[in-house]
Design an enzyme around this catalytic site. Structure first.
Site, PDB file in Angstrom:
ATOM      1  N   GLN A 113       0.868  -1.182   0.000  1.00 31.03           N
ATOM      2  CA  GLN A 113       0.000   0.000   0.000  1.00 31.03           C
ATOM      3  C   GLN A 113       0.905   1.232   0.000  1.00 31.03           C
ATOM      4  O   GLN A 113       1.460   1.595   1.037  1.00 31.03           O
ATOM      5  CB  GLN A 113      -0.917  -0.016   1.214  1.00 31.03           C
ATOM      6  CG  GLN A 113      -1.702  -1.320   1.370  1.00 31.03           C
ATOM      7  CD  GLN A 113      -2.817  -1.471   0.356  1.00 31.03           C
ATOM      8  OE1 GLN A 113      -3.753  -0.681   0.303  1.00 31.03           O
ATOM      9  NE2 GLN A 113      -2.712  -2.509  -0.475  1.00 31.03           N
ATOM     10  N   GLY A 172     -12.045   2.356   4.122  1.00 27.51           N
ATOM     11  CA  GLY A 172     -11.042   1.546   3.441  1.00 27.51           C
ATOM     12  C   GLY A 172     -10.232   2.313   2.414  1.00 27.51           C
ATOM     13  O   GLY A 172     -10.473   3.494   2.130  1.00 27.51           O
ATOM     14  N   HIS A 173      -9.278   1.600   1.801  1.00 25.79           N
ATOM     15  CA  HIS A 173      -8.340   2.262   0.896  1.00 25.79           C
ATOM     16  C   HIS A 173      -8.998   2.704  -0.413  1.00 25.79           C
ATOM     17  O   HIS A 173      -9.934   2.095  -0.913  1.00 25.79           O
ATOM     18  CB  HIS A 173      -7.119   1.372   0.615  1.00 25.79           C
ATOM     19  CG  HIS A 173      -7.441   0.041   0.006  1.00 25.79           C
ATOM     20  ND1 HIS A 173      -6.489  -0.920  -0.183  1.00 25.79           N
ATOM     21  CD2 HIS A 173      -8.586  -0.489  -0.452  1.00 25.79           C
ATOM     22  CE1 HIS A 173      -7.035  -1.983  -0.734  1.00 25.79           C
ATOM     23  NE2 HIS A 173      -8.313  -1.735  -0.906  1.00 25.79           N
ATOM     24  N   ASN A 174      -8.485   3.831  -0.925  1.00 19.43           N
ATOM     25  CA  ASN A 174      -8.874   4.389  -2.226  1.00 19.43           C
ATOM     26  C   ASN A 174     -10.321   4.893  -2.284  1.00 19.43           C
ATOM     27  O   ASN A 174     -10.849   5.142  -3.369  1.00 19.43           O
ATOM     28  CB  ASN A 174      -8.629   3.387  -3.362  1.00 19.43           C
ATOM     29  CG  ASN A 174      -7.159   3.133  -3.602  1.00 19.43           C
ATOM     30  OD1 ASN A 174      -6.620   2.099  -3.195  1.00 19.43           O
ATOM     31  ND2 ASN A 174      -6.484   4.075  -4.235  1.00 19.43           N
TER      32      ASN A 174
END
Length: 351
Positions: A200, A241-243
């Site tokens: 990440q 969460g990511h993005n």
């Protein structure tokens, strides 16, 4: 900070009706418990019954709100928007703690840290190399600011918040204790009977006037950025969460969970314990109601409920139908027994 009723009224753009304009006001309270020297608010007829016995010295009410049985000692503060006026009164009478500029001797600052004017850094705070902290920002005790982090003006980072490397934060941002900004997103590939971690290497970008609650986690992007738009307010215990791309002025209530790579439009509301699957788009102004499970896109300005989430009108009808199911099953059982009885009667008559 105590002030006279007249000073308070002037500061809150309110007109005084009755009472004593020179009385000293030193605190705010709800209408059910307010005492002499305190100011309260009345914004709903549901609470009007409390005003007759209230000891409050003043009460904010709307211009068109009729109030009966006002005690002689109480002044009405008549204003266009009593809720906003009351909020301003809270800020005046109960100001936030101010932190004088300076760096506590127990703080740790690595190389090439840039601090603006009026910055406060509390005891045992750690600021990584090449971090940049804007004017008037307070980094409170025990918080961790990673390398190359950029924090804007007049922010407040509460004790034991953790901000990972490369996070970018705008002006007037509040991050409460225990929040973790920029931890790795949850990304793995299953190969050879094991989970292989996907690095990440993105970051988190938080725009101006965002507030993030205690023990909330905002994951960094896998490659790009996880973004939180201007004015958004995130409650305690939220997982982002990511993005994810969170729009402007979005509300996320406690225990909301948003999986990766979602887009949430401006002014959307996610109520408590709502869950959102990955790669979902939630439209502008949409409302995801409490405990809803969102597995597909939500159109703008719609309200969804249930799990899986669907239009709230459909979901409510289903809930009503389910509530009637036990009685319906009883009727079906009675009809089956009645039919069996009639069939037996026909057989007996034929023989």
């Amino acid at each position: 900070m105590p002030m006279t009723l007249k000073e308070l009224a002037d500061a809150c753009n309110a007109r005084i009706q009755g009472g004593d304009s020179s009385v000293l006001i030193d605190a705010v309270a709800d209408i059910g418990s307010a005492a002499t020297g305190q100011v309260t608010q009345l914004i709903s007829g549901r609470y009007a019954k409390y005003i007759k016995g209230s000891a409050a010295s003043a009460c904010f009410v709307a211009e068109d709100f009729a109030v009966a049985d006002v005690p002689q000692s109480m002044a009405l503060l008549i204003t266009k928007d009593p809720e906003l006026s009351f909020i301003k009164a809270i800020g005046l009478l109960h100001p936030e703690r101010a932190y004088l500029p300076g760096i506590a001797p127990q703080a740790v600052l690595e190389n090439d840290v840039s601090l603006g004017g009026g910055v406060f850094v509390g005891p045992y705070a750690v600021i990584g190399g090449q971090a940049c902290i804007g004017d008037g920002t307070a980094i409170l005790a025990g918080s961790y600011i990673g390398s190359r982090v950029k924090i804007g003006k007049n922010c407040r980072i509460y004790p034991y918040a953790v901000i990972y490397d490369d996070v970018v934060i705008g002006d007037n941002v509040i991050i409460h204790s225990g929040a973790i900004i920029g931890a790795d997103g949850f990304g793995y590939k299953f190969r050879d009977n094991r989970h292989v971690k996907v690095p990440q290497v993105g970051n988190v970008i938080i725009e101006d006037n965002v507030e993030i609650g205690a023990n909330t986690c905002v994951d960094r992007g896998a490659l790009g950025s996880t973004t939180l738009g201007m004015g958004s307010k995130i409650d305690n215990l939220v997982q982002i969460g990511h993005n994810n791309k969170i729009g402007r002025h979005v509300i996320m209530c406690g225990q909301v969970g948003v999986s990766g790579s979602c887009k949430i439009g401006d002014y959307a509301i996610l109520a408590g314990s709502a869950g959102v699957a990955d790669h979902v788009n939630i439209g502008q102004g949409a409302v995801v109601m409490a405990r809803a499970g969102v597995a597909g896109d939500v159109p703008a300005k719609t309200q969804v409920f249930g799990s899986p989430a669907k239009d709230k009108r459909v979901a409510y009808k289903e809930q009503v139908a389910l509530a009637k199911l036990p009685e319906l099953l009883k009727k079906v059982k009675w009809l089956e027994e009645r039919l069996q009885h009639l069939e037996k009667s026909d057989r007996d008559a034929g023989s």
